[in-house]
Design an enzyme around this catalytic site. Structure first.
Site, PDB file in Angstrom:
ATOM      1  N   ILE A 116     -21.975 -37.533  45.655  1.00  0.00           N
ATOM      2  CA  ILE A 116     -22.840 -38.545  46.255  1.00  0.00           C
ATOM      3  C   ILE A 116     -23.812 -39.089  45.210  1.00  0.00           C
ATOM      4  O   ILE A 116     -24.194 -38.372  44.279  1.00  0.00           O
ATOM      5  CB  ILE A 116     -23.587 -37.955  47.481  1.00  0.00           C
ATOM      6  CG1 ILE A 116     -24.175 -39.053  48.359  1.00  0.00           C
ATOM      7  CG2 ILE A 116     -24.639 -36.924  47.052  1.00  0.00           C
ATOM      8  CD1 ILE A 116     -24.590 -38.553  49.744  1.00  0.00           C
ATOM      9  N   CYS A 117     -24.184 -40.360  45.369  1.00  0.00           N
ATOM     10  CA  CYS A 117     -25.232 -40.974  44.548  1.00  0.00           C
ATOM     11  C   CYS A 117     -26.063 -41.851  45.485  1.00  0.00           C
ATOM     12  O   CYS A 117     -26.203 -41.536  46.660  1.00  0.00           O
ATOM     13  CB  CYS A 117     -24.652 -41.731  43.358  1.00  0.00           C
ATOM     14  SG  CYS A 117     -23.669 -43.189  43.789  1.00  0.00           S
ATOM     15  N   ARG A 118     -26.598 -42.943  45.002  1.00  0.00           N
ATOM     16  CA  ARG A 118     -27.437 -43.793  45.853  1.00  0.00           C
ATOM     17  C   ARG A 118     -26.601 -44.633  46.814  1.00  0.00           C
ATOM     18  O   ARG A 118     -26.849 -44.644  48.012  1.00  0.00           O
ATOM     19  CB  ARG A 118     -28.323 -44.695  44.999  1.00  0.00           C
ATOM     20  CG  ARG A 118     -29.305 -45.529  45.797  1.00  0.00           C
ATOM     21  CD  ARG A 118     -30.324 -46.210  44.879  1.00  0.00           C
ATOM     22  NE  ARG A 118     -31.311 -46.911  45.672  1.00  0.00           N
ATOM     23  CZ  ARG A 118     -31.265 -48.207  45.939  1.00  0.00           C
ATOM     24  NH1 ARG A 118     -30.264 -48.943  45.472  1.00  0.00           N
ATOM     25  NH2 ARG A 118     -32.199 -48.778  46.669  1.00  0.00           N
TER      26      ARG A 118
ATOM     27  N   MET B 256     -26.422 -41.948  49.394  1.00  0.00           N
ATOM     28  CA  MET B 256     -27.616 -41.500  50.102  1.00  0.00           C
ATOM     29  C   MET B 256     -28.185 -42.586  51.010  1.00  0.00           C
ATOM     30  O   MET B 256     -28.871 -42.271  51.980  1.00  0.00           O
ATOM     31  CB  MET B 256     -28.678 -41.013  49.112  1.00  0.00           C
ATOM     32  CG  MET B 256     -28.375 -39.664  48.486  1.00  0.00           C
ATOM     33  SD  MET B 256     -28.148 -38.306  49.688  1.00  0.00           S
ATOM     34  CE  MET B 256     -29.779 -38.218  50.454  1.00  0.00           C
TER      35      MET B 256
END
Length: 109
Positions: free
Chosen positions: A60-62, A88
């Site tokens: 996961i990232c932004r 996120m």
């Protein structure tokens, strides 16, 4: 993405107990992250890949771009990695729990 492949999953479809790898930068991580996530910034992933467990890794990232690159690379080297679609931002929008490293109200930076 140069022929590298990865699959994606919606945040609401993550299995219980999934190993969640957050590849965002330290400031983003401190602002707000999933409570049980592991943090390895994307730029450090190649040097720290040995820290990852066997089995599926949910990345996961932004918003999903950096995690897609990380998942593709992990799959390329023979690991099983799945990109968390929407990152996120989708996590927060789904109302899933987040924590803040500074003790404040968590948010997606």
């Amino acid at each position: 993405m140069d022929g590298m492949t990865f699959s994606e999953i919606d945040v609401k479809s993550l299995p219980d107990g999934a190993y969640l790898l957050d590849v965002r930068e330290p400031g983003e991580w401190r602002a707000g992250h999933a409570p049980d996530a592991c943090h390895i910034p994307l730029g450090e992933l190649q040097g720290r890949v040995g820290e990852l467990p066997d089995g599926p890794i949910y990345v996961i990232c932004r918003v999903g771009g950096r995690s897609a690159h990380a998942a593709a690379w992990l799959n390329h080297i023979g690991r099983e990695a799945i990109n968390v679609d929407g990152g996120m931002q989708s996590w927060a929008a789904a109302g899933l729990p987040m924590v803040n490293e500074d003790g404040g109200t968590p948010f997606v930076a």
